[in-house]
Write a protein that holds these residues in place. Structure first.
Motif, PDB file in Angstrom:
ATOM      1  N   LYS A 113       0.851  -1.187   0.000  1.00  0.00           N
ATOM      2  CA  LYS A 113       0.000   0.000   0.000  1.00  0.00           C
ATOM      3  C   LYS A 113       0.889   1.239   0.000  1.00  0.00           C
ATOM      4  O   LYS A 113       2.119   1.140   0.094  1.00  0.00           O
ATOM      5  CB  LYS A 113      -0.931   0.007   1.206  1.00  0.00           C
ATOM      6  N   ASN A 114       0.264   2.393  -0.118  1.00  0.00           N
ATOM      7  CA  ASN A 114       1.020   3.638  -0.040  1.00  0.00           C
ATOM      8  C   ASN A 114       1.641   3.796   1.342  1.00  0.00           C
ATOM      9  O   ASN A 114       1.037   3.447   2.353  1.00  0.00           O
ATOM     10  CB  ASN A 114       0.116   4.836  -0.332  1.00  0.00           C
ATOM     11  N   THR A 119       9.069   8.294  -4.491  1.00  0.00           N
ATOM     12  CA  THR A 119       8.167   8.183  -5.635  1.00  0.00           C
ATOM     13  C   THR A 119       7.927   9.499  -6.359  1.00  0.00           C
ATOM     14  O   THR A 119       7.299   9.513  -7.417  1.00  0.00           O
ATOM     15  CB  THR A 119       6.799   7.625  -5.187  1.00  0.00           C
ATOM     16  N   ASN A 145      -2.895  -1.294  -9.149  1.00  0.00           N
ATOM     17  CA  ASN A 145      -2.112  -0.410  -8.286  1.00  0.00           C
ATOM     18  C   ASN A 145      -0.630  -0.751  -8.357  1.00  0.00           C
ATOM     19  O   ASN A 145      -0.246  -1.925  -8.360  1.00  0.00           O
ATOM     20  CB  ASN A 145      -2.591  -0.534  -6.838  1.00  0.00           C
ATOM     21  N   TYR A 205       2.955   0.298  -6.353  1.00  0.00           N
ATOM     22  CA  TYR A 205       3.477   0.929  -5.145  1.00  0.00           C
ATOM     23  C   TYR A 205       5.004   0.956  -5.187  1.00  0.00           C
ATOM     24  O   TYR A 205       5.643   0.306  -6.016  1.00  0.00           O
ATOM     25  CB  TYR A 205       3.009   0.164  -3.907  1.00  0.00           C
ATOM     26  N   THR A 206       5.569   1.705  -4.241  1.00  0.00           N
ATOM     27  CA  THR A 206       7.019   1.782  -4.144  1.00  0.00           C
ATOM     28  C   THR A 206       7.598   0.455  -3.651  1.00  0.00           C
ATOM     29  O   THR A 206       6.858  -0.470  -3.274  1.00  0.00           O
ATOM     30  CB  THR A 206       7.448   2.931  -3.217  1.00  0.00           C
ATOM     31  N   ASN A 213       6.177  11.477   1.625  1.00  0.00           N
ATOM     32  CA  ASN A 213       5.119  10.595   1.146  1.00  0.00           C
ATOM     33  C   ASN A 213       5.692   9.690   0.050  1.00  0.00           C
ATOM     34  O   ASN A 213       6.383  10.162  -0.856  1.00  0.00           O
ATOM     35  CB  ASN A 213       3.958  11.406   0.567  1.00  0.00           C
ATOM     36  N   HIS A 214       5.371   8.413   0.128  1.00  0.00           N
ATOM     37  CA  HIS A 214       5.809   7.453  -0.885  1.00  0.00           C
ATOM     38  C   HIS A 214       4.548   6.863  -1.512  1.00  0.00           C
ATOM     39  O   HIS A 214       4.112   5.767  -1.161  1.00  0.00           O
ATOM     40  CB  HIS A 214       6.686   6.369  -0.247  1.00  0.00           C
ATOM     41  N   GLN A 215       3.957   7.646  -2.436  1.00  0.00           N
ATOM     42  CA  GLN A 215       2.655   7.320  -2.990  1.00  0.00           C
ATOM     43  C   GLN A 215       2.793   6.631  -4.347  1.00  0.00           C
ATOM     44  O   GLN A 215       3.560   7.061  -5.205  1.00  0.00           O
ATOM     45  CB  GLN A 215       1.820   8.591  -3.156  1.00  0.00           C
ATOM     46  N   GLY A 216       2.027   5.567  -4.551  1.00  0.00           N
ATOM     47  CA  GLY A 216       1.997   4.876  -5.826  1.00  0.00           C
ATOM     48  C   GLY A 216       0.946   5.450  -6.752  1.00  0.00           C
ATOM     49  O   GLY A 216       0.430   6.558  -6.528  1.00  0.00           O
TER      50      GLY A 216
END
Length: 897
Positions: A208-209, A237, A275, A277-278, A265-268
């Motif tokens: 997840k994010n 990201t 989805n 993600y990182t 923030n490490h948002q996909g």
């Protein structure tokens, strides 16, 4: 003369098989092992020698095994290994501090610490102060007169412009009287290598994010082997400087709690319902090989490097290589003499003018400031030495920090898998010269250092024109923080991840003046179960090779997702596509895909996503410059706004030739205004936009041109013919060959030249049946042509060549060339997990059937003299790629559980 230069040049960056004996002569030794035993046992070293320690010069002769069993900070000067050096699952920490560890051709280096109870093993490469030892200021082992006279330091080294460089103290520069190639401060070996640490999940996509100000990372995979105290990297990201490194505090299921909260923030992203993600990589290994000196500005020439050379029997698994490498990619290489550069002022800044050509090979080591080949982890020319048919491997390792390149695959057959590579100032993973074969699978590369300065230019950056010049004349390339960098195109690229870099995947073709490039052996195509587009060539120039495999790779948080340049210096004459399958590039800030001066690409089932939310003239979903036969099938571009497909040259045209073609089949533009037109000026209708359902059984058709030369006459010394004509595939009609810029070489005619009568008989005529029609006797061979919008294997097209001046009677019944039958052979199901069926309708029996794994190990061997169809149980094989071979064909198949 050029061959002489090439052979001499190969010796520049490395030492030959016997050179370690010259580098560390036996008559300089302070300790020579006299029997097998423990390092700590004085009887291993004979009467009066004692146990090696500070300042020791150690020789381990062939036939003797020394078990290293100490945890010592004593600074050993040198170890020359001709026998065996081993550390075998120690239950307490082991440490070796050494300047230079050199293994000969018959040596065996074994470092095993893979059991659950194994402790740590640390090898520290630290420069020894030779001058202080010679002046009696360092104690320890006594050096004899041979050692004092042989080992010197402090020689004057000049920079690129002829000025004296300041002394680097105990660094490598002033040692050239006995180390002219700057090989020392190193772990180097020609021998067999086994390094194996504790296994673990090397990296995982997050589930997840990962937001800002949190201290928990949730993973898609269970982090098997991860421990409290391990260091982990969380890839950024949104900005290339937003990677974060943490220490694990606790683990619960798939969740890892770390020692501090995230700063970013490490948002996909979500693309068409999926989805992305990182990723998080584990950086800790219980075998560590590192430099004592880490700074790349002050202590650059004091850093160590690791090189495994001239031997394919090398297996390196689950080790960390930290702060290694001293070849500086922010600087220019100078191990080839290129003439004295000149500094000029350009628009208020500084630039460098270089001579046009390499004018001589460098012979004076006092003029080498920046020697190539001194990288963090370097597999060097395993194709040219012992065990060349073996697949050297580096799996599950961490390569952390280098001013040049990280993992280097040079003129070798190798597997790089499950590695984590980070903070590399040049290419993270590099195929150096063009002949490289093997596979890069499931590697994670990330996080170079941005805005690297150039000390020799008073902190001015290398300009783009200067970088191109360096690339063209001395192969000095991949100088930015880049991901996967390849001069060679025959390495299989599968399931890799590149993040927080300038470019994720970059293929170069520049270097038409380069004399260091290696040629690719074309047998790799048949060995990989692919069609060979070069039926009469044993080796080819690196730019001509089509991809063997490029599947399921990912780039995120990069300036560019994929880049390929300048592939046409030597004639873009064949029609076998390089296929990019399932490439996903997300949060790209500049160019999704950049292809220039190229031919024969198919981008299939791929996604390119832009992080930009506003219009920008500096971004584009894709860049086309001077290409032909570039196709996109079922590919999606997201969020590129008004900058879409930039396909223009400077004068407004999309290509230098009005007949060049670009096919966009079922291409979608998502997240852009409805009025968005992704294509720029197209006055000649070069771009074809289609909506065709790909037919996997479609057979490409070829019609020869009236001016095609399809006759050879051996009596008149005519040993050449050509292929020229029209091609019809699902995308429409096109000329055979390509219209990309060609530097005066005809790309629409594929010319087959043979040296003499013997050459053309052996390569073309011998063993082939002669046929006849109204024009006379002819033979057939197969030219392979891809369907431009399909990733199915290319269609084999039979080409007639009429033959005069040759008697076929003696060779009439010697059998047909395999090329005529490969297309009809079936190996199915593929992939499989239980059985494979092998069927050849053109043969009454299959003959000998063998199955090999990717390393060349034979797993099955049987003879079928009464069958042309067999079913073989392969359920016991592990997941992976395998090759089935008979007397008349070779094909690959995939095991999936």
């Amino acid at each position: 003369m050029k061959n002489f230069f090439l052979s001499l040049l190969c010796s520049l960056p490395m030492l030959g098989f016997a050179q370690f004996e010259k580098l560390i002569p036996s008559n300089t030794a302070t300790h020579t092992a006299v029997k097998s035993g423990n390092w700590s046992d004085s009887s291993t070293w004979g009467v009066g020698q004692g146990v090696p320690g500070l300042a020791s010069i150690v020789i381990i002769p062939q036939g003797i095994t020394v078990n290293y069993d100490v945890n010592s900070n004593a600074h050993v000067f040198a170890i020359r290994l001709d026998g065996k050096f081993e550390i075998d699952n120690p239950n307490s920490p082991m440490k070796l501090v050494v300047d230079s560890f050199m293994g000969g051709a018959n040596s065996i280096l074994k470092i095993i610490a893979n059991s659950p109870s194994s402790s740590t093993v640390e090898i520290i490469l630290k420069p020894f102060n030779i001058n202080r030892k010679n002046r009696g200021l360092i104690g320890g082992a006594n050096w004899n007169n041979n050692a004092k006279n042989h080992y010197k330091d402090g020689g004057v080294v000049k920079d690129h412009f002829g000025a004296n460089l300041p002394s680097d103290g105990p660094g490598v520069l002033g040692r050239y009287s006995w180390d002219p190639k700057q090989a020392t401060i190193a772990l180097m070996t020609h021998g067999k290598v086994r390094i194996k640490g504790q296994d673990k999940v090397d990296f995982s996509e997050c589930s997840k994010n990962i937001g800002k100000d949190v201290n928990k990372i949730d993973l898609k995979e269970r982090p098997i082997g991860w421990k409290v105290g391990d260091q982990v990297l969380l890839a950024g990201t949104k900005n290339k400087s937003q990677n974060e490194i943490f220490t694990i505090r606790s683990i619960s299921g798939n969740s890892v709690t770390v020692d501090r909260r995230t700063v970013y923030n490490h948002q996909g992203v979500s693309l068409s319902g999926k989805n992305y993600y990182t990723y998080t990589g584990n950086l800790t290994r219980n075998i560590v090989i590192r430099s004592e000196h880490t700074d790349t500005q002050v202590n650059l020439t004091r850093r160590g490097h690791v090189m495994f050379m001239f031997n394919g029997d090398v297996r390196v698994r689950n080790a960390q290589f930290k702060d290694l490498g001293r070849t500086d990619k922010s600087n220019m290489l100078d191990d080839l003499k290129i003439g004295v550069p000149k500094i000029i002022n350009v628009n208020g800044g500084k630039d460098v003018i270089l001579p046009n050509l390499v004018n001589e090979l460098e012979t004076n080591p006092s003029l080498i400031e920046n020697q190539r080949g001194r990288y963090a982890l370097h597999f060097h020319k395993t194709l040219r030495g012992r065990n060349s048919d073996q697949l050297a491997s580096a799996t599950g390792n961490v390569i952390w920090g280098s001013p040049g390149w990280g993992m280097v695959h040079h003129d070798s057959h190798a597997e790089f898998a499950d590695n984590v590579v980070l903070e590399i100032e040049g290419g993270a993973m590099v195929a150096e010269s063009g002949s490289e074969t093997g596979i890069w699978k499931h590697n994670f590369v990330t996080g170079g250092k941005n805005d690297v300065t150039v000390p020799f230019l008073n902190n001015e950056r290398l300009s783009a024109p200067m970088k191109r010049k360096l690339r063209n004349i001395i192969d000095d390339d991949f100088k930015l923080p880049l991901g996967f960098c390849l001069q060679g195109r025959a390495i299989e690229m599968v399931d890799n991840v590149a993040a927080s870099l300038q470019i994720g995947y970059t293929y170069q073709g520049n270097g038409d003046q380069v004399i260091v490039a290696d040629k690719l052996d074309t047998k790799i195509y048949e060995a990989s179960g692919k069609v060979n587009p070069f039926p009469f060539d044993k080796t080819i120039n690196r730019t001509l090779a089509p991809f063997i495999r490029f599947d399921n790779n990912i780039t995120f948080n990069a300036a560019q997702g994929f880049k390929s340049q300048t592939r046409n210096h030597f004639g873009a004459y064949h029609r076998v596509n390089s296929v990019i399958n399932n490439l996903v590039s997300w949060n790209i800030s500049t160019f999704g895909i950049y292809i220039s001066s190229n031919f024969g690409y198919l981008v299939n089932d791929s996604k390119f996503h832009s992080i930009n939310t506003s219009d920008s003239n500096n971004t584009a979903a894709l860049i086309h410059i001077g290409n032909d036969n570039l196709s996109f099938n079922n590919t999606k571009f997201y969020n590129w706004k008004n900058t879409g497909a930039q396909v223009t040259l400077k004068d407004g045209r999309i290509t230098s030739n009005p007949k060049a073609q670009f096919i966009f089949n079922k291409v979608q533009w998502i997240g852009s205004p409805s009025s968005f037109n992704p294509y720029r000026i197209d006055p000649n209708n070069n771009i074809k936009r289609t909506n065709i359902n790909v037919n996997p059984n479609y057979k490409v058709r070829f019609t020869k041109a009236n001016n095609m030369d399809d006759v050879i006459n051996l009596n008149r010394g005519d040993f050449s013919f050509n292929v020229r004509g029209k091609v019809v595939d699902q995308a429409g009609n096109s000329d055979f060959g390509n219209y990309s810029p060609n530097k005066g070489i005809s790309n629409l005619t594929r010319v087959y030249n043979f040296k003499n009568r013997e050459d053309i008989i052996n390569k073309l005529l011998k063993g082939r049946p002669s046929l006849s029609d109204a024009r006379g006797q002819y033979i057939e061979f197969v030219e392979y042509i891809s369907n431009r919008i399909s990733d199915v294997p290319p269609t084999p097209v039979k080409i007639k060549i009429y033959v005069k001046g040759y008697n076929f009677s003696k060779t009439q019944n010697q059998g047909l060339n395999n090329d005529n039958f490969v297309e009809s052979v079936k190996v199915y199901p593929n992939p499989t997990n239980m059985f494979i069926t092998i069927f050849n309708p053109n043969e009454t029996f299959l003959g000998r059937v063998r199955i090999f794994d990717i390393s060349g190990k034979k797993l099955f061997d049987n003879i079928y003299t009464k069958m042309n169809k067999v079913i073989i149980d392969v359920s016991n094989l592990e997941v992976g790629t395998y090759f089935v071979k008979t007397n008349s064909f070779s094909k690959s198949f995939l095991i999936k559980k």
